[in-house]
Write an enzyme that holds these catalytic residues in place. Structure first.
Site, PDB file in Angstrom:
ATOM      1  N   LYS A  22       5.300  -5.725 -11.889  1.00 46.29           N
ATOM      2  CA  LYS A  22       3.932  -5.714 -12.424  1.00 46.29           C
ATOM      3  C   LYS A  22       3.405  -4.288 -12.532  1.00 46.29           C
ATOM      4  CE  LYS A  22      -0.116  -6.571  -9.626  1.00 46.29           C
ATOM      5  NZ  LYS A  22      -0.718  -5.292  -9.645  1.00 46.29           N
ATOM      6  N   ASN A  23       3.650  -3.491 -11.496  1.00 47.64           N
ATOM      7  CA  ASN A  23       3.040  -2.166 -11.458  1.00 47.64           C
ATOM      8  C   ASN A  23       3.805  -1.114 -12.255  1.00 47.64           C
ATOM      9  OD1 ASN A  23       1.010  -3.277 -10.002  1.00 47.64           O
ATOM     10  ND2 ASN A  23       1.728  -2.535  -8.004  1.00 47.64           N
ATOM     11  N   CYS A 118      -7.874  -5.579  -7.222  1.00 48.03           N
ATOM     12  CA  CYS A 118      -8.135  -6.214  -5.930  1.00 48.03           C
ATOM     13  C   CYS A 118      -9.043  -5.362  -5.064  1.00 48.03           C
ATOM     14  CB  CYS A 118      -6.807  -6.469  -5.217  1.00 48.03           C
ATOM     15  SG  CYS A 118      -5.794  -7.671  -6.067  1.00 48.03           S
ATOM     16  N   ARG A 123     -11.410   2.390  -3.722  1.00 50.41           N
ATOM     17  CA  ARG A 123     -10.590   2.669  -4.902  1.00 50.41           C
ATOM     18  C   ARG A 123     -11.324   3.513  -5.946  1.00 50.41           C
ATOM     19  NH1 ARG A 123      -6.906  -2.449  -6.438  1.00 50.41           N
ATOM     20  NH2 ARG A 123      -5.410  -0.820  -6.838  1.00 50.41           N
ATOM     21  N   ASP A 306       1.784  -2.874  -0.070  1.00 53.38           N
ATOM     22  CA  ASP A 306       1.798  -4.232  -0.634  1.00 53.38           C
ATOM     23  C   ASP A 306       2.799  -5.160   0.063  1.00 53.38           C
ATOM     24  OD1 ASP A 306       0.039  -3.606  -3.087  1.00 53.38           O
ATOM     25  OD2 ASP A 306       1.612  -2.102  -3.167  1.00 53.38           O
ATOM     26  N   ARG A 414      -1.836 -13.260 -11.363  1.00 49.07           N
ATOM     27  CA  ARG A 414      -1.894 -11.852 -11.803  1.00 49.07           C
ATOM     28  C   ARG A 414      -0.569 -11.142 -11.572  1.00 49.07           C
ATOM     29  NH1 ARG A 414      -6.000  -7.806  -9.798  1.00 49.07           N
ATOM     30  NH2 ARG A 414      -4.698  -6.659 -11.219  1.00 49.07           N
TER      31      ARG A 414
HETATM   32  N1  EPU Z   1      -7.506   7.177  -4.515  1.00 45.32           N
HETATM   33  C1  EPU Z   1      -8.608   7.996  -4.523  1.00 45.32           C
HETATM   34  N2  EPU Z   1      -9.014   8.522  -5.726  1.00 45.32           N
HETATM   35  C2  EPU Z   1      -8.359   8.253  -6.893  1.00 45.32           C
HETATM   36  C3  EPU Z   1      -7.232   7.424  -6.876  1.00 45.32           C
HETATM   37  C4  EPU Z   1      -6.822   6.893  -5.656  1.00 45.32           C
HETATM   38  O1  EPU Z   1      -9.210   8.257  -3.486  1.00 45.32           O
HETATM   39  O2  EPU Z   1      -8.786   8.760  -7.954  1.00 45.32           O
HETATM   40  C5  EPU Z   1      -7.061   6.585  -3.230  1.00 45.32           C
HETATM   41  C6  EPU Z   1      -7.228   5.068  -3.230  1.00 45.32           C
HETATM   42  O3  EPU Z   1      -8.544   4.684  -2.917  1.00 45.32           O
HETATM   43  C7  EPU Z   1      -6.212   4.652  -2.184  1.00 45.32           C
HETATM   44  C8  EPU Z   1      -5.096   5.673  -2.375  1.00 45.32           C
HETATM   45  O4  EPU Z   1      -5.665   6.775  -3.081  1.00 45.32           O
HETATM   46  O5  EPU Z   1      -6.756   4.780  -0.908  1.00 45.32           O
HETATM   47  C9  EPU Z   1      -3.896   5.171  -3.125  1.00 45.32           C
HETATM   48  O6  EPU Z   1      -4.294   4.639  -4.359  1.00 45.32           O
HETATM   49  P1  EPU Z   1      -3.343   4.680  -5.634  1.00 45.32           P
HETATM   50  O7  EPU Z   1      -4.018   5.459  -6.699  1.00 45.32           O
HETATM   51  O8  EPU Z   1      -1.995   5.115  -5.209  1.00 45.32           O
HETATM   52  O9  EPU Z   1      -3.303   3.167  -6.024  1.00 45.32           O
HETATM   53  P2  EPU Z   1      -3.440   2.512  -7.459  1.00 45.32           P
HETATM   54  O10 EPU Z   1      -2.691   3.317  -8.473  1.00 45.32           O
HETATM   55  O11 EPU Z   1      -4.849   2.161  -7.747  1.00 45.32           O
HETATM   56  C10 EPU Z   1      -1.246   1.098  -7.325  1.00 45.32           C
HETATM   57  C11 EPU Z   1      -0.923  -0.354  -7.401  1.00 45.32           C
HETATM   58  C12 EPU Z   1      -1.352  -1.055  -6.132  1.00 45.32           C
HETATM   59  C13 EPU Z   1      -0.629  -0.397  -4.958  1.00 45.32           C
HETATM   60  C14 EPU Z   1      -0.923   1.105  -4.942  1.00 45.32           C
HETATM   61  C15 EPU Z   1      -0.156   1.827  -3.851  1.00 45.32           C
HETATM   62  C16 EPU Z   1      -1.143  -0.784  -9.761  1.00 45.32           C
HETATM   63  C17 EPU Z   1      -1.871  -1.459 -10.856  1.00 45.32           C
HETATM   64  N3  EPU Z   1      -1.627  -0.940  -8.532  1.00 45.32           N
HETATM   65  O12 EPU Z   1      -2.664   1.166  -7.208  1.00 45.32           O
HETATM   66  O13 EPU Z   1      -0.904  -2.393  -6.241  1.00 45.32           O
HETATM   67  O14 EPU Z   1      -1.079  -0.987  -3.757  1.00 45.32           O
HETATM   68  O15 EPU Z   1      -0.577   1.697  -6.207  1.00 45.32           O
HETATM   69  O16 EPU Z   1       1.210   1.663  -4.014  1.00 45.32           O
HETATM   70  O17 EPU Z   1      -0.118  -0.143  -9.970  1.00 45.32           O
HETATM   71  C18 EPU Z   1      -0.999  -4.728  -6.024  1.00 45.32           C
HETATM   72  O18 EPU Z   1      -0.013  -4.768  -6.776  1.00 45.32           O
HETATM   73  O19 EPU Z   1      -1.445  -5.742  -5.430  1.00 45.32           O
HETATM   74  C19 EPU Z   1      -1.680  -3.451  -5.822  1.00 45.32           C
HETATM   75  C20 EPU Z   1      -2.870  -3.341  -5.246  1.00 45.32           C
END
Ligand code: EPU
Length: 443
Positions: A22-23, A118, A123, A306, A414
Protein backbone atom coordinates in the site's frame (compact mmCIF):
# COMPACT_ATOMS: atom_id res chain seq x y z
CA UNK A 1 -20.20 0.86 8.51
CA UNK A 2 -19.11 -2.78 8.56
CA UNK A 3 -19.27 -4.87 11.72
CA UNK A 4 -17.49 -8.20 12.29
CA UNK A 5 -18.55 -10.74 14.91
CA UNK A 6 -15.52 -12.95 15.43
CA UNK A 7 -15.64 -16.18 17.43
CA UNK A 8 -12.16 -16.93 18.73
CA UNK A 9 -10.36 -20.19 19.31
CA UNK A 10 -9.91 -21.57 15.78
CA UNK A 11 -6.28 -21.95 14.65
CA UNK A 12 -5.79 -20.29 11.26
CA UNK A 13 -4.57 -22.82 8.71
CA UNK A 14 -3.79 -22.42 5.02
CA UNK A 15 -2.33 -19.77 2.77
CA UNK A 16 -2.93 -16.16 1.78
CA UNK A 17 -1.48 -14.25 -1.15
CA UNK A 18 -0.24 -10.76 -0.45
CA UNK A 19 0.10 -8.27 -3.29
CA UNK A 20 1.84 -4.90 -3.60
CA UNK A 21 2.67 -2.61 -0.69
CA UNK A 22 0.00 0.00 0.00
CA UNK A 23 2.69 2.47 0.99
CA UNK A 24 4.60 2.03 -2.26
CA UNK A 25 1.75 1.73 -4.77
CA UNK A 26 0.20 5.13 -4.00
CA UNK A 27 3.51 7.00 -4.36
CA UNK A 28 4.44 5.17 -7.58
CA UNK A 29 1.04 6.11 -8.97
CA UNK A 30 1.80 9.77 -8.18
CA UNK A 31 5.13 9.41 -10.02
CA UNK A 32 3.14 8.77 -13.22
CA UNK A 33 2.22 12.47 -13.17
CA UNK A 34 5.86 13.37 -13.80
CA UNK A 35 5.51 12.27 -17.42
CA UNK A 36 3.06 12.61 -20.30
CA UNK A 37 3.84 9.04 -21.34
CA UNK A 38 1.79 5.97 -20.31
CA UNK A 39 2.77 4.09 -17.13
CA UNK A 40 1.90 0.56 -16.04
CA UNK A 41 2.04 -0.72 -12.48
CA UNK A 42 1.55 -4.41 -11.68
CA UNK A 43 0.79 -6.33 -8.47
CA UNK A 44 -1.54 -3.52 -7.31
CA UNK A 45 -3.98 -4.57 -4.56
CA UNK A 46 -7.65 -3.65 -4.80
CA UNK A 47 -7.73 -1.45 -1.68
CA UNK A 48 -9.38 1.86 -0.85
CA UNK A 49 -6.11 3.82 -0.85
CA UNK A 50 -5.58 2.90 -4.52
CA UNK A 51 -9.13 4.05 -5.30
CA UNK A 52 -8.54 7.41 -3.58
CA UNK A 53 -5.31 8.07 -5.51
CA UNK A 54 -6.95 6.97 -8.79
CA UNK A 55 -9.77 9.42 -8.12
CA UNK A 56 -7.31 12.26 -7.47
CA UNK A 57 -5.40 11.56 -10.70
CA UNK A 58 -8.65 11.49 -12.70
CA UNK A 59 -9.72 14.81 -11.16
CA UNK A 60 -6.45 16.27 -12.41
CA UNK A 61 -7.18 15.10 -15.96
CA UNK A 62 -5.19 11.84 -15.96
CA UNK A 63 -6.57 8.56 -17.27
CA UNK A 64 -6.47 5.68 -14.77
CA UNK A 65 -7.64 2.13 -15.46
CA UNK A 66 -7.48 -0.71 -12.97
CA UNK A 67 -7.90 -4.30 -14.06
CA UNK A 68 -6.98 -7.44 -12.22
CA UNK A 69 -4.04 -6.02 -10.27
CA UNK A 70 -2.65 -3.80 -13.01
CA UNK A 71 -3.12 -0.07 -13.04
CA UNK A 72 -2.52 1.87 -16.24
CA UNK A 73 -2.05 5.62 -15.84
CA UNK A 74 -1.70 8.15 -18.61
CA UNK A 75 -1.34 11.72 -17.42
CA UNK A 76 -1.02 13.18 -20.91
CA UNK A 77 -2.92 16.37 -20.21
CA UNK A 78 -3.24 17.66 -16.67
CA UNK A 79 -5.42 20.50 -15.49
CA UNK A 80 -5.73 22.61 -12.38
CA UNK A 81 -8.37 21.13 -10.18
CA UNK A 82 -11.48 22.85 -8.89
CA UNK A 83 -11.02 23.43 -5.12
CA UNK A 84 -14.52 22.22 -4.29
CA UNK A 85 -13.89 18.89 -6.09
CA UNK A 86 -10.56 18.44 -4.41
CA UNK A 87 -11.94 18.99 -0.94
CA UNK A 88 -14.30 16.05 -1.42
CA UNK A 89 -11.29 13.77 -1.08
CA UNK A 90 -9.55 15.85 1.58
CA UNK A 91 -9.39 14.06 4.90
CA UNK A 92 -9.30 10.65 3.26
CA UNK A 93 -5.61 10.19 2.67
CA UNK A 94 -2.08 11.47 3.24
CA UNK A 95 -1.15 11.18 -0.42
CA UNK A 96 -2.43 14.53 -1.85
CA UNK A 97 0.59 16.45 -0.57
CA UNK A 98 2.85 14.22 -2.67
CA UNK A 99 1.21 15.58 -5.84
CA UNK A 100 2.93 18.92 -5.13
CA UNK A 101 6.22 18.30 -7.00
CA UNK A 102 4.73 16.67 -10.12
CA UNK A 103 2.02 19.36 -10.41
CA UNK A 104 4.47 22.21 -9.91
CA UNK A 105 6.55 20.79 -12.75
CA UNK A 106 3.63 20.10 -15.06
CA UNK A 107 1.35 23.08 -14.30
CA UNK A 108 3.39 25.58 -12.30
CA UNK A 109 0.91 25.36 -9.44
CA UNK A 110 -0.55 22.81 -7.04
CA UNK A 111 -3.51 22.95 -4.70
CA UNK A 112 -3.00 20.61 -1.77
CA UNK A 113 -5.98 19.86 0.49
CA UNK A 114 -5.78 19.21 4.20
CA UNK A 115 -4.54 15.70 4.79
CA UNK A 116 -6.27 12.74 6.36
CA UNK A 117 -4.88 9.35 7.26
CA UNK A 118 -4.95 7.36 10.46
CA UNK A 119 -4.99 9.36 13.68
CA UNK A 120 -1.84 8.06 15.34
CA UNK A 121 -0.20 11.35 16.26
CA UNK A 122 -0.29 14.97 15.09
CA UNK A 123 1.31 14.08 11.74
CA UNK A 124 2.30 17.62 10.70
CA UNK A 125 3.56 18.40 7.18
CA UNK A 126 6.19 20.97 8.14
CA UNK A 127 9.09 18.94 6.65
CA UNK A 128 7.25 18.72 3.33
CA UNK A 129 6.51 22.44 3.20
CA UNK A 130 10.01 23.46 4.24
CA UNK A 131 11.62 21.19 1.63
CA UNK A 132 9.33 22.43 -1.15
CA UNK A 133 10.07 26.04 -0.19
CA UNK A 134 13.78 25.32 -0.26
CA UNK A 135 13.35 23.93 -3.78
CA UNK A 136 11.69 27.20 -4.79
CA UNK A 137 7.94 26.73 -4.29
CA UNK A 138 5.92 29.70 -3.03
CA UNK A 139 3.35 28.38 -0.59
CA UNK A 140 0.30 30.18 0.77
CA UNK A 141 -2.46 28.94 3.03
CA UNK A 142 -5.93 28.80 1.47
CA UNK A 143 -9.16 27.57 3.11
CA UNK A 144 -8.69 23.86 3.90
CA UNK A 145 -5.26 23.56 2.28
CA UNK A 146 -2.23 25.12 0.60
CA UNK A 147 -1.71 26.76 -2.75
CA UNK A 148 1.77 26.28 -4.19
CA UNK A 149 3.31 28.04 -7.16
CA UNK A 150 6.69 27.94 -8.81
CA UNK A 151 8.69 28.41 -11.93
CA UNK A 152 11.08 25.50 -12.43
CA UNK A 153 12.16 24.08 -9.05
CA UNK A 154 15.86 24.37 -8.23
CA UNK A 155 18.05 21.70 -6.61
CA UNK A 156 19.12 22.36 -3.00
CA UNK A 157 20.87 20.86 0.00
CA UNK A 158 18.12 19.74 2.38
CA UNK A 159 18.43 18.02 5.74
CA UNK A 160 15.36 16.42 7.30
CA UNK A 161 14.96 16.86 11.05
CA UNK A 162 13.74 13.24 11.16
CA UNK A 163 13.95 10.56 8.43
CA UNK A 164 10.30 10.97 7.45
CA UNK A 165 9.01 8.57 4.79
CA UNK A 166 6.59 11.08 3.28
CA UNK A 167 9.03 14.00 3.28
CA UNK A 168 11.70 11.85 1.61
CA UNK A 169 9.20 10.87 -1.09
CA UNK A 170 8.20 14.52 -1.42
CA UNK A 171 11.79 15.56 -2.14
CA UNK A 172 12.30 12.68 -4.58
CA UNK A 173 9.16 13.51 -6.55
CA UNK A 174 9.98 17.22 -6.59
CA UNK A 175 13.73 17.06 -7.24
CA UNK A 176 13.85 14.58 -10.15
CA UNK A 177 12.80 17.29 -12.62
CA UNK A 178 14.36 20.24 -10.74
CA UNK A 179 17.27 22.18 -12.19
CA UNK A 180 20.58 20.97 -10.78
CA UNK A 181 21.49 18.70 -7.91
CA UNK A 182 19.51 18.05 -4.73
CA UNK A 183 21.23 16.49 -1.74
CA UNK A 184 18.81 15.15 0.84
CA UNK A 185 20.45 14.10 4.10
CA UNK A 186 18.89 12.23 7.05
CA UNK A 187 16.49 10.66 4.55
CA UNK A 188 14.27 7.61 5.06
CA UNK A 189 15.39 4.49 3.20
CA UNK A 190 12.41 2.16 3.62
CA UNK A 191 12.05 -0.61 0.99
CA UNK A 192 8.96 1.22 -0.35
CA UNK A 193 11.13 4.31 -0.94
CA UNK A 194 13.74 2.17 -2.70
CA UNK A 195 10.95 0.84 -4.92
CA UNK A 196 9.90 4.39 -5.76
CA UNK A 197 13.53 5.22 -6.57
CA UNK A 198 13.68 2.15 -8.84
CA UNK A 199 10.61 3.43 -10.72
CA UNK A 200 12.02 6.94 -11.03
CA UNK A 201 15.26 5.48 -12.36
CA UNK A 202 13.26 3.50 -14.95
CA UNK A 203 11.65 6.81 -15.95
CA UNK A 204 15.06 8.41 -16.56
CA UNK A 205 15.93 9.98 -13.18
CA UNK A 206 19.45 10.03 -11.74
CA UNK A 207 19.33 9.16 -8.02
CA UNK A 208 21.99 7.72 -5.73
CA UNK A 209 21.63 6.55 -2.13
CA UNK A 210 24.62 6.77 0.16
CA UNK A 211 25.37 4.65 3.22
CA UNK A 212 24.74 7.62 5.56
CA UNK A 213 21.08 8.18 4.56
CA UNK A 214 21.97 10.84 1.99
CA UNK A 215 20.07 10.71 -1.28
CA UNK A 216 21.45 12.67 -4.20
CA UNK A 217 19.18 13.53 -7.10
CA UNK A 218 20.51 15.09 -10.29
CA UNK A 219 17.60 16.82 -11.99
CA UNK A 220 16.83 15.88 -15.61
CA UNK A 221 14.86 17.73 -18.31
CA UNK A 222 12.15 15.14 -18.84
CA UNK A 223 11.01 11.71 -17.69
CA UNK A 224 9.39 8.88 -19.63
CA UNK A 225 6.83 6.23 -18.69
CA UNK A 226 7.41 3.10 -16.60
CA UNK A 227 6.40 -0.54 -16.40
CA UNK A 228 6.91 -1.85 -12.88
CA UNK A 229 5.88 -4.63 -10.50
CA UNK A 230 5.55 -3.23 -7.00
CA UNK A 231 7.13 -4.97 -3.98
CA UNK A 232 5.02 -7.09 -1.63
CA UNK A 233 3.31 -5.43 1.34
CA UNK A 234 5.58 -6.31 4.28
CA UNK A 235 3.07 -4.91 6.78
CA UNK A 236 0.36 -7.27 5.58
CA UNK A 237 2.80 -10.21 5.60
CA UNK A 238 3.72 -9.51 9.23
CA UNK A 239 0.04 -9.08 10.14
CA UNK A 240 -0.83 -12.61 8.90
CA UNK A 241 2.32 -13.95 10.59
CA UNK A 242 1.01 -12.55 13.87
CA UNK A 243 -2.44 -14.06 13.27
CA UNK A 244 -0.84 -17.50 12.76
CA UNK A 245 1.09 -17.23 16.04
CA UNK A 246 -1.82 -15.84 18.07
CA UNK A 247 -4.19 -18.61 17.02
CA UNK A 248 -1.58 -21.38 17.23
CA UNK A 249 -2.15 -22.06 13.55
CA UNK A 250 0.06 -22.30 10.48
CA UNK A 251 -0.14 -19.82 7.60
CA UNK A 252 1.81 -19.63 4.34
CA UNK A 253 2.03 -16.01 3.24
CA UNK A 254 2.68 -16.17 -0.48
CA UNK A 255 4.96 -13.55 -2.05
CA UNK A 256 6.49 -12.57 1.34
CA UNK A 257 10.01 -11.21 0.82
CA UNK A 258 12.40 -12.20 3.59
CA UNK A 259 14.81 -9.30 2.93
CA UNK A 260 12.16 -6.67 3.77
CA UNK A 261 11.18 -8.50 6.96
CA UNK A 262 14.54 -9.31 8.58
CA UNK A 263 13.90 -7.28 11.74
CA UNK A 264 10.36 -8.59 12.11
CA UNK A 265 11.49 -12.20 11.66
CA UNK A 266 14.23 -11.79 14.27
CA UNK A 267 11.77 -10.45 16.85
CA UNK A 268 9.19 -13.11 15.90
CA UNK A 269 11.78 -15.83 16.49
CA UNK A 270 12.96 -14.25 19.75
CA UNK A 271 9.49 -14.51 21.30
CA UNK A 272 9.05 -18.12 20.17
CA UNK A 273 7.55 -17.68 16.71
CA UNK A 274 8.70 -20.08 14.01
CA UNK A 275 8.89 -19.61 10.26
CA UNK A 276 10.16 -21.26 7.13
CA UNK A 277 11.29 -19.17 4.19
CA UNK A 278 10.27 -20.82 0.91
CA UNK A 279 10.58 -19.80 -2.72
CA UNK A 280 6.90 -18.89 -2.87
CA UNK A 281 6.68 -17.11 0.51
CA UNK A 282 7.06 -17.60 4.26
CA UNK A 283 5.21 -20.10 6.48
CA UNK A 284 4.50 -18.80 10.01
CA UNK A 285 3.49 -20.71 13.14
CA UNK A 286 3.97 -20.64 16.91
CA UNK A 287 7.05 -22.49 18.12
CA UNK A 288 8.53 -22.74 21.58
CA UNK A 289 9.67 -21.71 24.11
CA UNK A 290 7.69 -18.48 24.34
CA UNK A 291 9.74 -15.57 25.74
CA UNK A 292 9.25 -11.88 26.45
CA UNK A 293 11.20 -9.19 24.58
CA UNK A 294 12.17 -5.50 24.72
CA UNK A 295 11.75 -3.81 21.39
CA UNK A 296 11.81 -0.38 19.92
CA UNK A 297 10.06 0.77 16.74
CA UNK A 298 12.21 2.76 14.36
CA UNK A 299 12.74 3.83 10.78
CA UNK A 300 14.12 1.20 8.40
CA UNK A 301 15.97 -1.07 9.01
CA UNK A 302 14.42 -0.94 12.50
CA UNK A 303 11.23 -2.62 13.71
CA UNK A 304 8.38 -0.92 11.79
CA UNK A 305 5.85 1.11 13.73
CA UNK A 306 3.16 -0.61 11.64
CA UNK A 307 4.18 -4.07 12.90
CA UNK A 308 3.87 -2.90 16.49
CA UNK A 309 0.10 -3.31 16.97
CA UNK A 310 -0.42 -6.94 15.88
CA UNK A 311 2.90 -7.90 17.47
CA UNK A 312 1.81 -6.49 20.83
CA UNK A 313 -1.06 -9.00 20.82
CA UNK A 314 1.54 -11.78 20.65
CA UNK A 315 3.31 -10.25 23.63
CA UNK A 316 0.11 -10.66 25.65
CA UNK A 317 0.52 -14.42 25.09
CA UNK A 318 4.17 -14.87 26.09
CA UNK A 319 5.23 -15.26 29.74
CA UNK A 320 6.92 -12.33 31.50
CA UNK A 321 7.12 -8.59 30.94
CA UNK A 322 7.81 -7.25 27.45
CA UNK A 323 8.60 -3.64 26.62
CA UNK A 324 7.69 -1.69 23.49
CA UNK A 325 9.21 1.75 22.95
CA UNK A 326 7.41 3.52 20.08
CA UNK A 327 9.75 6.13 18.58
CA UNK A 328 8.05 6.95 15.25
CA UNK A 329 4.62 8.27 16.33
CA UNK A 330 3.86 9.94 19.64
CA UNK A 331 0.34 8.52 19.87
CA UNK A 332 0.37 4.98 18.50
CA UNK A 333 -0.93 3.19 21.59
CA UNK A 334 -4.53 4.39 21.29
CA UNK A 335 -5.60 0.77 20.66
CA UNK A 336 -4.35 -0.45 24.05
CA UNK A 337 -7.40 0.50 26.11
CA UNK A 338 -9.61 -1.88 24.09
CA UNK A 339 -7.02 -4.69 24.22
CA UNK A 340 -6.95 -4.33 27.99
CA UNK A 341 -10.74 -4.64 27.98
CA UNK A 342 -10.19 -7.98 26.23
CA UNK A 343 -8.00 -9.12 29.12
CA UNK A 344 -4.53 -7.92 28.03
CA UNK A 345 -2.27 -6.36 30.64
CA UNK A 346 -0.63 -3.41 28.93
CA UNK A 347 0.52 -0.39 30.89
CA UNK A 348 1.56 2.82 29.10
CA UNK A 349 4.34 5.21 30.14
CA UNK A 350 5.57 8.62 29.04
CA UNK A 351 9.20 7.59 29.67
CA UNK A 352 11.45 6.11 26.98
CA UNK A 353 11.55 2.52 28.27
CA UNK A 354 13.93 -0.18 27.22
CA UNK A 355 15.95 1.71 24.63
CA UNK A 356 17.58 4.98 23.72
CA UNK A 357 15.88 8.24 24.67
CA UNK A 358 13.77 9.42 21.72
CA UNK A 359 12.28 12.79 20.70
CA UNK A 360 9.04 11.99 22.59
CA UNK A 361 10.71 11.62 26.00
CA UNK A 362 9.82 14.23 28.67
CA UNK A 363 6.88 15.42 26.57
CA UNK A 364 4.00 13.60 28.22
CA UNK A 365 3.39 11.31 25.27
CA UNK A 366 2.36 7.80 26.29
CA UNK A 367 4.81 6.15 23.91
CA UNK A 368 6.21 3.17 25.89
CA UNK A 369 4.30 0.07 26.93
CA UNK A 370 4.94 -2.80 29.31
CA UNK A 371 3.01 -5.92 28.32
CA UNK A 372 2.66 -8.61 30.96
CA UNK A 373 1.73 -12.11 29.86
CA UNK A 374 0.41 -14.62 29.38
CA UNK A 375 -3.15 -13.27 29.52
CA UNK A 376 -6.34 -15.10 28.73
CA UNK A 377 -8.12 -12.89 26.19
CA UNK A 378 -11.91 -12.73 26.00
CA UNK A 379 -14.42 -11.12 23.63
CA UNK A 380 -15.43 -7.44 23.80
CA UNK A 381 -17.21 -4.82 21.69
CA UNK A 382 -14.81 -2.41 20.02
CA UNK A 383 -14.92 0.39 17.44
CA UNK A 384 -11.87 0.21 15.21
CA UNK A 385 -10.01 3.55 15.29
CA UNK A 386 -7.44 2.99 12.52
CA UNK A 387 -6.03 0.48 10.08
CA UNK A 388 -3.29 -1.27 12.04
CA UNK A 389 -5.17 -1.12 15.33
CA UNK A 390 -8.02 -2.80 13.45
CA UNK A 391 -5.89 -5.75 12.42
CA UNK A 392 -4.51 -6.11 15.94
CA UNK A 393 -8.08 -6.39 17.31
CA UNK A 394 -8.79 -9.06 14.72
CA UNK A 395 -5.69 -10.99 15.86
CA UNK A 396 -6.76 -10.62 19.49
CA UNK A 397 -10.35 -11.64 18.67
CA UNK A 398 -9.18 -14.76 16.85
CA UNK A 399 -7.14 -15.77 19.90
CA UNK A 400 -9.81 -14.83 22.46
CA UNK A 401 -12.41 -16.90 24.16
CA UNK A 402 -15.98 -16.04 23.09
CA UNK A 403 -17.24 -13.47 20.60
CA UNK A 404 -15.69 -10.09 19.77
CA UNK A 405 -17.74 -7.45 17.96
CA UNK A 406 -15.67 -5.06 15.86
CA UNK A 407 -17.38 -1.96 14.43
CA UNK A 408 -16.06 0.29 11.68
CA UNK A 409 -14.18 -2.58 10.06
CA UNK A 410 -14.45 -0.90 6.63
CA UNK A 411 -11.25 0.90 7.66
CA UNK A 412 -9.43 -2.38 7.03
CA UNK A 413 -10.25 -2.10 3.32
CA UNK A 414 -7.86 0.84 3.09
CA UNK A 415 -4.88 -1.45 3.40
CA UNK A 416 -5.83 -5.15 3.33
CA UNK A 417 -7.04 -6.62 0.05
CA UNK A 418 -9.83 -9.24 0.16
CA UNK A 419 -9.58 -9.27 3.92
CA UNK A 420 -12.82 -11.12 4.56
CA UNK A 421 -12.12 -13.74 1.88
CA UNK A 422 -8.61 -14.37 3.18
CA UNK A 423 -9.81 -14.69 6.76
CA UNK A 424 -12.53 -17.16 5.73
CA UNK A 425 -10.06 -19.13 3.63
CA UNK A 426 -7.90 -19.62 6.73
CA UNK A 427 -10.86 -21.08 8.61
CA UNK A 428 -11.73 -18.16 10.92
CA UNK A 429 -15.23 -18.21 12.33
CA UNK A 430 -17.04 -14.86 11.91
CA UNK A 431 -20.07 -13.06 10.48
CA UNK A 432 -20.17 -9.62 8.95
CA UNK A 433 -22.89 -7.01 8.92
CA UNK A 434 -23.22 -3.71 7.06
CA UNK A 435 -24.66 -0.98 9.30
CA UNK A 436 -25.62 2.59 8.63
CA UNK A 437 -22.55 4.80 9.07
CA UNK A 438 -23.34 6.78 12.19
CA UNK A 439 -19.93 8.30 12.73
CA UNK A 440 -18.73 9.43 9.31
CA UNK A 441 -15.18 8.87 10.55
CA UNK A 442 -12.63 8.21 7.84
CA UNK A 443 -9.27 6.85 8.92
N1 EPU B 1 6.68 14.17 10.68
C1 EPU B 1 6.78 15.50 11.02
N2 EPU B 1 6.69 16.43 10.02
C2 EPU B 1 6.50 16.08 8.71
C3 EPU B 1 6.41 14.72 8.37
C4 EPU B 1 6.50 13.78 9.39
O1 EPU B 1 6.95 15.84 12.19
O2 EPU B 1 6.42 16.98 7.85
C5 EPU B 1 6.76 13.15 11.75
C6 EPU B 1 5.43 12.41 11.91
O3 EPU B 1 4.52 13.13 12.70
C7 EPU B 1 5.89 11.10 12.54
C8 EPU B 1 7.25 10.87 11.89
O4 EPU B 1 7.67 12.13 11.37
O5 EPU B 1 6.04 11.26 13.91
C9 EPU B 1 7.26 9.85 10.79
O6 EPU B 1 6.30 10.18 9.82
P1 EPU B 1 6.50 9.81 8.29
O7 EPU B 1 6.51 11.06 7.49
O8 EPU B 1 7.66 8.90 8.16
O9 EPU B 1 5.18 9.01 8.01
P2 EPU B 1 4.20 9.12 6.77
O10 EPU B 1 4.98 9.27 5.50
O11 EPU B 1 3.12 10.09 7.03
C10 EPU B 1 4.21 6.57 6.18
C11 EPU B 1 3.17 5.51 6.09
C12 EPU B 1 2.71 5.11 7.47
C13 EPU B 1 3.92 4.61 8.25
C14 EPU B 1 5.00 5.70 8.28
C15 EPU B 1 6.27 5.23 8.97
C16 EPU B 1 2.10 6.06 4.00
C17 EPU B 1 0.89 6.53 3.30
N3 EPU B 1 2.04 6.02 5.33
O12 EPU B 1 3.57 7.68 6.80
O13 EPU B 1 1.82 4.02 7.29
O14 EPU B 1 3.52 4.31 9.57
O15 EPU B 1 5.34 6.10 6.94
O16 EPU B 1 6.80 4.12 8.33
O17 EPU B 1 3.10 5.69 3.40
C18 EPU B 1 -0.08 2.70 7.68
O18 EPU B 1 0.20 2.11 6.62
O19 EPU B 1 -0.99 2.31 8.46
C19 EPU B 1 0.66 3.91 8.03
C20 EPU B 1 0.29 4.74 8.99
Amino acid sequence: MQTFRIRGGTPLEGSVTVRGAKNAVSKIMVAALLTDEPCLLRNVPDIDDVKIVSELIRMLGGDVRYEDGTVAIHAKNLRTVDPSDLHQVAGKSRIPILFAGPLLHRLGEALVPELGGCQIGKRPVDFHLKALEMLGAEISSVPKGFLMKSKRLQGEKIRLEYPSVGATEQVLLAAVLAQGKTELSHAAVEPEIMDLIAVLQKMGAVISVDTDRTITIIGVERLGGYVHTVITDRIEVASWGCAAFATNGRVLVKNARQGDLTTFLNSYRQIGGAFEVRDDGIVFWRGEPLRSIALETDVHPGFMTDWQQPFSVLLTQVPGASIIHETVYEDRFGYVEALNRMGAKMQLYTECLGGRPCRFGQKNHLHSAVVTGPSKLHGAEITVPNLRAGFSYVVAALAAEGETVLHQMEIIRRGYEDFEKKLRGLGASFDTMEEKDLTGVSC
